[in-house]
Design an enzyme around this catalytic site. Structure first.
Site, PDB file in Angstrom:
ATOM      1  N   CYS A  25     -25.901  55.294 -52.081  1.00 39.54           N
ATOM      2  CA  CYS A  25     -26.943  53.994 -51.612  1.00 39.54           C
ATOM      3  C   CYS A  25     -26.189  53.329 -50.427  1.00 39.54           C
ATOM      4  O   CYS A  25     -25.440  53.832 -49.851  1.00 39.54           O
ATOM      5  CB  CYS A  25     -27.239  53.044 -52.656  1.00 39.54           C
ATOM      6  SG  CYS A  25     -25.712  51.949 -53.265  1.00 39.54           S
ATOM      7  N   ARG A  31     -27.267  50.163 -56.695  1.00 37.39           N
ATOM      8  CA  ARG A  31     -27.744  51.356 -57.234  1.00 37.39           C
ATOM      9  C   ARG A  31     -26.876  52.613 -57.462  1.00 37.39           C
ATOM     10  O   ARG A  31     -26.871  52.957 -58.533  1.00 37.39           O
ATOM     11  CB  ARG A  31     -28.918  51.633 -56.148  1.00 37.39           C
ATOM     12  CG  ARG A  31     -29.930  50.349 -56.085  1.00 37.39           C
ATOM     13  CD  ARG A  31     -30.787  51.056 -54.735  1.00 37.39           C
ATOM     14  NE  ARG A  31     -30.161  50.746 -53.516  1.00 37.39           N
ATOM     15  CZ  ARG A  31     -30.778  50.776 -52.375  1.00 37.39           C
ATOM     16  NH1 ARG A  31     -31.996  51.397 -52.247  1.00 37.39           N
ATOM     17  NH2 ARG A  31     -29.763  50.781 -51.163  1.00 37.39           N
ATOM     18  N   ASP A 144     -33.915  48.806 -53.355  1.00 36.39           N
ATOM     19  CA  ASP A 144     -32.740  47.956 -52.950  1.00 36.39           C
ATOM     20  C   ASP A 144     -32.824  46.595 -53.900  1.00 36.39           C
ATOM     21  O   ASP A 144     -33.574  45.785 -53.389  1.00 36.39           O
ATOM     22  CB  ASP A 144     -32.412  47.806 -51.515  1.00 36.39           C
ATOM     23  CG  ASP A 144     -30.861  47.122 -51.479  1.00 36.39           C
ATOM     24  OD1 ASP A 144     -30.441  46.626 -52.263  1.00 36.39           O
ATOM     25  OD2 ASP A 144     -30.775  46.964 -50.166  1.00 36.39           O
TER      26      ASP A 144
HETATM   27  P1  4NP Z   1     -26.713  48.771 -52.780  1.00 35.88           P
HETATM   28  O1  4NP Z   1     -27.394  47.380 -52.298  1.00 35.88           O
HETATM   29  O2  4NP Z   1     -27.126  49.909 -51.502  1.00 35.88           O
HETATM   30  O3  4NP Z   1     -27.842  49.274 -53.981  1.00 35.88           O
HETATM   31  O4  4NP Z   1     -25.497  48.614 -53.028  1.00 35.88           O
HETATM   32  C1  4NP Z   1     -26.811  46.671 -51.351  1.00 35.88           C
HETATM   33  C2  4NP Z   1     -25.736  46.058 -51.578  1.00 35.88           C
HETATM   34  C3  4NP Z   1     -24.977  45.387 -50.450  1.00 35.88           C
HETATM   35  C4  4NP Z   1     -25.625  45.443 -49.260  1.00 35.88           C
HETATM   36  C5  4NP Z   1     -26.949  46.010 -49.149  1.00 35.88           C
HETATM   37  C6  4NP Z   1     -27.419  46.660 -50.064  1.00 35.88           C
HETATM   38  N1  4NP Z   1     -25.059  44.705 -48.267  1.00 35.88           N
HETATM   39  O5  4NP Z   1     -25.817  44.481 -46.984  1.00 35.88           O
HETATM   40  O6  4NP Z   1     -24.022  44.139 -48.167  1.00 35.88           O
END
Ligand code: 4NP
Length: 174
Positions: A25, A31, A144
């Site tokens: 991800c 995720r 997300d």
């Molecule tokens: P992930 O969610 O891609 O499911 O781990 C996110 C976690 C952090 C960030 C974006 C999406 N961020 O911009 O820090």
């Protein structure tokens, strides 16, 4: 990859002694570490741990070394899952070290396609939604949850449980 070639590649994996899966991800704190934890649990419950290598990574570098987001850890814990992955960023060697590289959404998939060093490496990329069952056809990606509330995290876990179970069944079929 063309759908037919893609399906042939996946059915070829059923004959392999070991299947190596990398979930990807953006942040690698919500995720993909949840997908990793759920898939490891499915494999363990089926007594099949020796056949599967399961890991996760992010395309971004914001959270390297961190545990999964505490909200994701809390929601997963309620389902009996302890998420202990430490965030890492995807690297070129991952395209050799894994057989399937599974993106959570279209943006992750685009980023992965840009990073793939060869056409063969690019052929390993797919989206998690390809494993969604009929019940989940109203979704075409794993959304997300980072800026969402509790329902966002629960939805991600529901989608991932369904997809992991379907993937396990499909790739275990002889
Ligand atoms: P992930 O969610 O891609 O499911 O781990 C996110 C976690 C952090 C960030 C974006 C999406 N961020 O911009 O820090």
């Amino acid at each position: 990859m063309h759908k037919k070639t893609h399906n042939k590649y996946l059915s070829g994996l059923c004959d392999k002694k070991t299947i190596r899966v990398l979930f990807v991800c953006l942040g690698n704190i919500c995720r993909s570490p949840a997908a990793e934890g759920i898939m490891k649990d499915v494999v363990k419950k089926n007594g099949d741990e020796s056949r599967w290598i399961i890991d996760s990574a992010g395309t971004g570098d914001y959270h390297i070394g961190d545990l999964p987001d505490y909200r994701m850890r809390t929601h997963a814990q309620r389902r009996g899952l302890n998420l202990t992955h430490r965030c890492r960023q995807i690297k070129e060697a991952d395209f050799d070290d894994f057989d399937i590289i599974i993106a959570m959404d279209a943006s992750n998939e685009r980023n992965l396609r840009r990073l793939a060093p060869t056409p063969e490496a690019e052929d390993k990329i797919m989206q998690m939604s390809e494993w969604f069952g009929d019940r989940e056809t109203r979704y075409d990606h794993v959304p997300d949850p980072y800026y969402e509330g509790a329902e966002g995290f629960e939805l991600v876990l529901d989608l991932l449980e369904d997809a992991c179970s379907n993937m396990y069944k499909a790739l275990s079929a002889k």
